[in-house]
Design an enzyme around this catalytic site. Sequence first.
Site, PDB file in Angstrom:
ATOM      1  N   ASP A  34       0.810  -1.215   0.000  1.00 17.18           N
ATOM      2  CA  ASP A  34       0.000   0.000   0.000  1.00 17.18           C
ATOM      3  C   ASP A  34       0.845   1.266   0.000  1.00 17.18           C
ATOM      4  O   ASP A  34       0.641   2.165  -0.814  1.00 17.18           O
ATOM      5  CB  ASP A  34      -0.922  -0.009   1.227  1.00 17.18           C
ATOM      6  N   ALA A  91      -4.894   2.656  -0.444  1.00 10.75           N
ATOM      7  CA  ALA A  91      -4.745   2.042  -1.766  1.00 10.75           C
ATOM      8  C   ALA A  91      -5.183   0.582  -1.728  1.00 10.75           C
ATOM      9  O   ALA A  91      -5.870   0.100  -2.640  1.00 10.75           O
ATOM     10  CB  ALA A  91      -3.302   2.158  -2.247  1.00 10.75           C
ATOM     11  N   ASP A  92      -4.787  -0.129  -0.691  1.00 12.57           N
ATOM     12  CA  ASP A  92      -5.216  -1.520  -0.535  1.00 12.57           C
ATOM     13  C   ASP A  92      -6.734  -1.609  -0.395  1.00 12.57           C
ATOM     14  O   ASP A  92      -7.386  -2.433  -1.048  1.00 12.57           O
ATOM     15  CB  ASP A  92      -4.565  -2.122   0.712  1.00 12.57           C
ATOM     16  N   MET A  93      -7.295  -0.796   0.481  1.00 10.03           N
ATOM     17  CA  MET A  93      -8.721  -0.937   0.779  1.00 10.03           C
ATOM     18  C   MET A  93      -9.585  -0.555  -0.419  1.00 10.03           C
ATOM     19  O   MET A  93     -10.562  -1.245  -0.733  1.00 10.03           O
ATOM     20  CB  MET A  93      -9.074  -0.102   2.007  1.00 10.03           C
ATOM     21  N   GLY A 143      -9.556  -3.225  -2.930  1.00  2.70           N
ATOM     22  CA  GLY A 143     -10.501  -4.275  -2.565  1.00  2.70           C
ATOM     23  C   GLY A 143     -11.920  -3.921  -2.967  1.00  2.70           C
ATOM     24  O   GLY A 143     -12.681  -4.772  -3.461  1.00  2.70           O
TER      25      GLY A 143
END
Length: 409
Positions: free
Chosen positions: A149, A177-179, A182
């Site tokens: 991230d 960025a990760d979330m 997702g």
Amino acid sequence: MGAGLNAAGEAPALAGIRVLDLSRVLAGPLCAQMLADHGAEVVKVEAPRGDETRTWGPPFVGPDTSAYFTGINRNKANICLDLSTPAGQAVLTDLLGQADVVVENFKAGTLARWGFTDEQIRERWPRLIHCRITGFGTDGPMGGMPGYDAVAQAYSGLMSINGEPEGEPLRVGVPIADMVTGIYACTGILLALQARQRTGLGQLVDCNLVNTAVSLLHPHSPSYLMAGVDGKRTGSAHPTIAPYNSFEASDGAVFIGAGNDTQFRRLVTVLGAPDLGNDPRFATNRDRLTHRGALEDELRPRIATWERAALTRDLLALGVPATPIHTVGEALEDAHVRSQEMVVEVDGHRGTGIPIKLRGTPGSVRTAPRPKGADTLYVLAGLGYDAAQIDSLLAAGTVHAPGERTESR
């Protein structure tokens, strides 16, 4: 673990959809959890070493489970399977044969090395929706490079616009960025499921962290692309709206955002300075941005005389967006947050609730995150493996299961 009927006798939105979660860390597991929350039957596959986020603590909520892991792995069955072995790959073949969706975030080339290239997946399971999540994607100059991230935040320019004006670039305080990747992945899967109803075919849903982070640069990206203006750090302030910032009240910090001229005039009236609404320096948003420093010099001493609850109550009553700046604990204990069922508990697991509220087919939190391999025997039995086959896989170390054998739970 799919869901049953709701109180109105309706099945949840994704009832009957089977999802194989081969992912780990955050973006993939969050995507699969969102699908599970809305009724999909999700099986999470963990390698014998386990998802590394099980060790990302403290705090821990069990001997091998961090609080971090529990936030993104509820409502899933769990099988512990060594995919690096031929026997494990044979089990994976059977799992894919039952799945509508597979979510994975392996390093580029890993699935292909095991005999599951994109082409082979498409040919063997033409209805399967394959969601791939990577750091940089698989092509282009950076294709195949690893990325977490914070790497995506830095590479995309997101860190450069986060922080105080005179301070250093900062990572956003959540793995954004990760979330959001997702969430994008979940959205892409839903789009692909809709397309499959029309075409009968699955497809590849390709998401990566850098693309996501670049997509989050608004309004800095259009400012650059349309006018050549590069983004700058503004702290809590907005680059194109004033006043829109954090301020100190007498008992703590508040955030106030007056997004138009009417809201601004109502704000200064509450603060006992209605003449500021007619000051030519502050007449329009363009004027207020030009004279942002002078404007905040006028507002800050006045706001400092108020208690934050009283000020935000009076502003909200007049339609001016404002709030105390809560800590995480204050937010999670807040009466409104609780009224929205954004804190849930099941089987001793406490987590955040489901933000998408479907009135006719609502999602639900049904099971706590499972221990590694807790459902290995159950999943294998569901694939048609008999006791001898399961014993052979256990003895070889291809699969792992805690406790005694049981065919169901």
